[in-house]
Design a protein around this motif. Structure first.
Motif, short mmCIF file in Angstrom:
data_model
loop_
_atom_site.label_atom_id
_atom_site.label_comp_id
_atom_site.label_asym_id
_atom_site.label_seq_id
_atom_site.Cartn_x
_atom_site.Cartn_y
_atom_site.Cartn_z
N PRO A 84 0.80 -1.22 0.00
CA PRO A 84 0.00 0.00 0.00
C PRO A 84 0.84 1.29 0.00
N ALA A 85 1.95 1.29 0.72
CA ALA A 85 2.77 2.50 0.76
C ALA A 85 3.33 2.82 -0.62
N PHE B 69 2.01 1.85 -3.42
CA PHE B 69 0.86 2.21 -4.25
C PHE B 69 0.56 3.69 -4.11
N VAL B 70 0.49 4.15 -2.84
CA VAL B 70 0.21 5.56 -2.59
C VAL B 70 1.31 6.43 -3.18
N VAL C 259 0.83 6.58 -6.93
CA VAL C 259 -0.29 7.45 -7.32
C VAL C 259 0.13 8.92 -7.22
N MET C 260 0.77 9.26 -6.11
CA MET C 260 1.10 10.67 -5.91
C MET C 260 2.17 11.13 -6.90
N LEU D 106 -0.26 15.77 -13.68
CA LEU D 106 -1.11 16.93 -13.40
C LEU D 106 -0.35 18.13 -12.86
N GLY D 107 0.91 17.94 -12.51
CA GLY D 107 1.67 19.07 -11.99
C GLY D 107 1.36 19.40 -10.54
N THR D 108 0.92 18.43 -9.77
CA THR D 108 0.75 18.66 -8.33
C THR D 108 2.12 18.68 -7.65
N SER D 109 2.14 19.01 -6.38
CA SER D 109 3.43 19.15 -5.68
C SER D 109 3.46 18.33 -4.40
N PHE D 110 3.18 17.02 -4.51
CA PHE D 110 3.29 16.20 -3.31
C PHE D 110 4.75 16.00 -2.93
N GLY E 53 6.36 20.74 -1.86
CA GLY E 53 6.20 19.31 -1.61
C GLY E 53 7.38 18.75 -0.81
N SER E 54 7.28 17.48 -0.47
CA SER E 54 8.29 16.88 0.39
C SER E 54 8.93 15.67 -0.29
N LEU F 236 9.21 12.61 1.86
CA LEU F 236 7.99 11.82 2.04
C LEU F 236 8.01 10.61 1.12
N LEU G 229 7.73 6.65 2.12
CA LEU G 229 6.75 5.73 1.55
C LEU G 229 7.45 4.58 0.84
N ILE H 59 -3.55 1.59 2.93
CA ILE H 59 -3.57 2.53 1.81
C ILE H 59 -4.11 3.88 2.27
N CYS I 79 -1.72 5.68 4.56
CA CYS I 79 -0.62 6.30 3.84
C CYS I 79 -1.08 7.59 3.16
N GLN J 82 -1.13 22.19 -2.27
CA GLN J 82 -1.36 20.83 -1.78
C GLN J 82 -2.79 20.66 -1.27
#
Lengths: 589, 242
Positions: free
Chosen positions: A229-230, A232-233, A236-237, A244-248, A265-266, A269, A273, B54, B57, B165
């Motif tokens: 799951p970690a 997977f997350v 996705v991010m 999409l140009g997000t900043s996770f 963003g980090s 992180l 994960l 999930i 996280c 964010q």
């Protein structure tokens, strides 16, 4: 007459009625879209080994470049990074995880616990087809513009999705999508393996009578269900960051003289994960190997495994601890040093259950009737290699020693020993051991001996010198060293040597594949139970086991899986489904 | 409900010890670790455990980026306010959505209850009511998304109110949850249809598994539905109330 290990107790009646199997109506549903765990296992294994061969070829190309820099025009810096990334990811996830859990898990769990199949065969079938899709998406990334991602197998942001990195556009996105698919597919299979072990054992099969192979695969599957799951997350991010140009994961950053739109963003992180998945992943690969090797040693040394209960608890404890050590991969990431202290402590604690396992293997062999069969040779090679890799782990687990060694070839040598060579030796051992069950014929001994010695000695000739290169300070992931003052000329010579050996060992694997094909047609007939093993998979009516695994009646288990070298027994071993000779002594009522 | 007897396919029911002793005896027994738990239900519990990781996280990542960004975080009670007669009421929409989803858990419980009584008609009705509540929830979420995107100008990569964010976490987490709800609604309708047709009364074989269909699947689906509800409570607390 008292039989050693034969527990005398009443076996209760069946709690669940025997399942009605799905019966395939055509060739397609029998062998292609099959719901039989044994067929699915072979599909999983074949796919995993096929994609693993791609990764093997990539490693040759890397070795060519490292051994003979500036000799090959077709390998450029960016290709090299793509080779590294794909080699690492394929080997760890698509080969080892899929082969141990999807391959051996599917084949052995139902047979060893005495079930007719996995609990939900249809879901199990979907698991394979989604895995295949994941592999195809991964392969597709070789053919998109820009090629596959070259971010390093850890895919660290921000560089993974920045323009300068090879495959930063389509390559990385396909990699992440493929990982997400793999996880979805694996979850379908993994739920099956866990539920089958917990809820579908045969009469008399208690958890503490299961062969250690099943314990290893079971615990590894639980780890995988909680660790993937970690990833997977994270996948996705990062896909969102890239598409999409997000900043996770993306901080404010200047790339190629241009201030990007990302902000705040980090990147750390992602590392958390990734390694929350990545460290359990090491044990997802190692625990099935531990389990399988325990069984191989016990069978081929004709001796019960020493300290069975300890072995089970060691597997469980290693599994639990593996979730609290992940940041030992991140000592140099800029993480708080006090964290490093905590993670170094937990990391070193893992050495305790691991050492218990190694001692118990050794004590199993002590004064045992060791048959140097091929599976035994591979099992012994595993123990040596695993100890070797474990000891270098002590170096890297300590923060102060890790800091100068991190990002050197020493790290490469360490993890190739402990989670590359060691599990692959077990895989070979397991194939030599269970091939007679799967095909009804033995693998050729002479070819096997050749394959073993070249692989075993070759692996040491490749990886021992790499430790030394690491001590010299040769960095990992470098396309070429050039003329660097601290790297002596001899290091280059050593690199040439390693490359030559690597190519030879690689080619020697063809002997193994030839053996697999040749023996299928011309191998010696194995008959029932050629290794005289006690476990249920060898007690089936047909060899190879038919649809539904066992005949009309499911086997009933009366004893643990390790009744070898039993004094007074007819054949020095007693199968698990052999009833005790005397009627159960009932307590006075 | 504690099961203290064991159903066997043959012979009389055996009794099992209670409490800790029962726990130990279950784990050291043969055949099944979780006694009287059907395979599908056990598998659903294990899946939910994995799914918990999930969502955990996702939520932890959201908290991390909320702390890592230097731009101020938008005020949730202002962003998620609806105006009625010119007066903005904070979090009103989300309050209604939460209420609907929690209510749907109640109707699911009724469906499971009637399922065990093999009351075909009532089980199907309550499953459909649950599906309706679920669909309403997803519909209101779609309304919320539309409002944020069209009126407030929130995008995954940025928004006028503050940290980028905010939008990305919001769309990702509520989207992933909404996907879970939508899948749940589909399965509710599917199972309701099977209940209505009486598939489980005649133990008709399932399309997927070729295994006998039983009313147990209503409870298994119920587990999933309650889980999705529970996750929403955490999303609600951490995203809207923080």
């Amino acid at each position: 007459m008292a039989e050693v290990g034969a527990e005398i107790e009443r076996i209760g009646p069946a709690e669940v009625e025997d399942v009605e199997l799905y019966h395939a109506k055509s060739w397609i549903t029998k062998y292609v879209f099959s719901q039989d765990a044994k067929v699915i296992a072979i599909q999983y294994s074949a796919t995993a080994i096929a994609i693993g061969m791609v990764a093997l070829v990539l490693s040759w190309l890397m070795r060519l470049q490292l051994g003979f820099p500036e000799s090959f025009d077709f390998i450029e810096a960016q290709d090299y990074y793509q080779f590294i990334t794909m080699h690492g990811m394929i080997m760890v996830v698509y080969l080892l995880t899929a082969l141990f859990l999807g391959g051996f898990g599917n084949y052995l769990i139902p047979l060893m616990v005495g079930a007719r199949d996995m609990v939900f065969p249809y879901v199990n079938m979907l698991s394979y087809w989604i895995y295949l899709l994941a592999v195809l998406v991964l392969v597709a990334s070789f053919f998109v513009p820009g090629g596959p991602t070259g971010a390093g197998w850890t895919l660290y942001p921000p560089q993974a999705i920045l323009t300068g990195t090879p495959g930063a556009g389509a390559g990385i996105v396909l990699m992440l999508v493929s990982l997400a698919l793999f996880i979805i597919g694996f979850t379908m299979g993994g739920l099956n393996y866990v539920t089958t072990v917990l809820q579908a054992r045969t009469r008399g099969m208690t958890l503490m009578r299961m062969p250690l192979t099943v314990w290893g695969i079971f615990t590894a599957t639980v780890l995988a269900l909680l660790a993937f799951p970690a990833l997977f997350v994270g996948a996705v991010m990062m896909t969102l960051d890239s598409v999409l140009g997000t900043s996770f994961f993306m901080p404010t950053i200047v790339s190629q003289g241009e201030l990007l739109k990302h902000d705040g963003g980090s990147p750390i992180l992602f590392q958390h994960l990734f390694w929350f998945f990545g460290h359990p992943e090491v044990y997802i690969v190692a625990l099935p190997a531990f389990g399988i090797v325990s069984d191989l040693i016990s069978v081929h040394a004709r001796r019960h495994i020493f300290g069975y209960r300890m072995m089970v608890w060691a597997i469980v404890i290693i599994g639990a601890l593996s979730f609290v050590v992940w940041a030992h991969h991140m000592y140099v990431s800029g993480m708080n040093p006090y964290f490093g202290f905590f993670f170094a402590t937990t990391t070193l604690i893992i050495a305790v259950p691991t050492a218990i396992k190694v001692y118990n293997w050794t004590l199993t062999l002590w004064r045992a009737n060791i048959n140097f069969t091929l599976p035994m040779l591979f099992a012994l090679a595993f123990i040596v290699t695993f100890v070797n890799g474990g000891i270098t782990g002590l170096f890297l687990g300590n923060v102060v020693v890790d800091v100068p060694l991190s990002d050197t070839m020493f790290v490469v040598a360490h993890f190739h020993m402990v989670m590359g060579v060691a599990p692959i030796l077990v895989i070979f051992g397991a194939i030599y051991h269970w091939y007679p069950l799967m095909t009804g014929r033995m693998l050729n001994e002479a070819m096997g001996q050749f394959h073993f010695w070249v692989t075993f000695l070759g692996a040491y000739m490749i990886f021992l010198p790499i430790h030394y290169l690491g001590f010299l300070g040769v960095p990992r992931r470098y396309f070429e060293m050039g003329t660097t003052s601290f790297i002596p000329e001899s290091a280059h010579t050593l690199n040439e040597f390693i490359t030559v050996v690597a190519l030879i060992v690689g080619v020697a694997q063809l002997v193994f594949f030839y053996n697999v094909v040749w023996s299928m047609i011309k191998g010696k007939k194995a008959g029932h139970n050629p290794w005289k093993a006690t476990t249920l998979e060898w007690q089936t009516e047909e060899v190879p086991p038919g649809h539904g695994n066992f005949g009309r009646e499911l086997p009933v288990v009366y004893r643990w899986a390790y009744d070898y070298g039993v004094p007074g027994a007819e054949d020095d071993f007693v199968p698990q489904n052999h009833p005790p000779k005397r009627a159960p002594a009932r307590a006075a009522e | 409900m504690a099961e203290t007897t064991l159903t066997h396919t043959e012979g009389t029911a055996a009794t099992r010890p209670d409490g800790l002793e029962g726990f130990v005896s279950d784990w050291s027994s043969d055949q099944r670790t979780f006694k009287n738990v059907p395979w599908g239900k056990a598998m659903m519990w294990i899946f939910l455990l994995s799914d918990t990781f999930i969502f955990s996280c996702f939520l932890l990542s959201y908290m991390t980026v909320r702390m890592s960004t230097t731009v101020p975080w938008p005020n949730a009670s202002e962003v998620f306010a609806l105006s009625f007669g010119g007066e903005p009421i904070p979090l009103i929409l989300i309050a209604i959505m939460t209420f609907i989803l929690i209510t749907s858990s109640g109707t699911m419980v009724l469906a499971v209850n009637y399922g065990y009584r093999k009351d075909r008609f009532k089980t199907a009705i309550f499953l459909l009511i649950t599906a309706l509540f679920g669909a309403t929830f997803v519909g209101m979420q779609a309304f919320e998304w539309t409002k944020l995107i069209v009126e407030e100008g929130v995008r995954p990569w940025g928004n006028p109110m503050g940290a980028a964010q905010f939008g990305s976490s919001f769309f990702m987490i509520t989207g992933f949850h909404g996907f879970h709800v939508s899948v749940g609604v589909l399965f509710l309708i599917l199972i309701a249809r099977k209940v209505w047709r009486g598939d489980f009364d005649i133990e008709k074989k399932g399309f997927f598994t070729s295994r006998k269909g039983r009313y147990e699947i209503v409870e298994t689906l119920g587990l999933y539905w309650h889980f999705v509800d529970l996750v929403w409570v955490f999303i609600f607390a951490f995203f809207y109330l923080w």
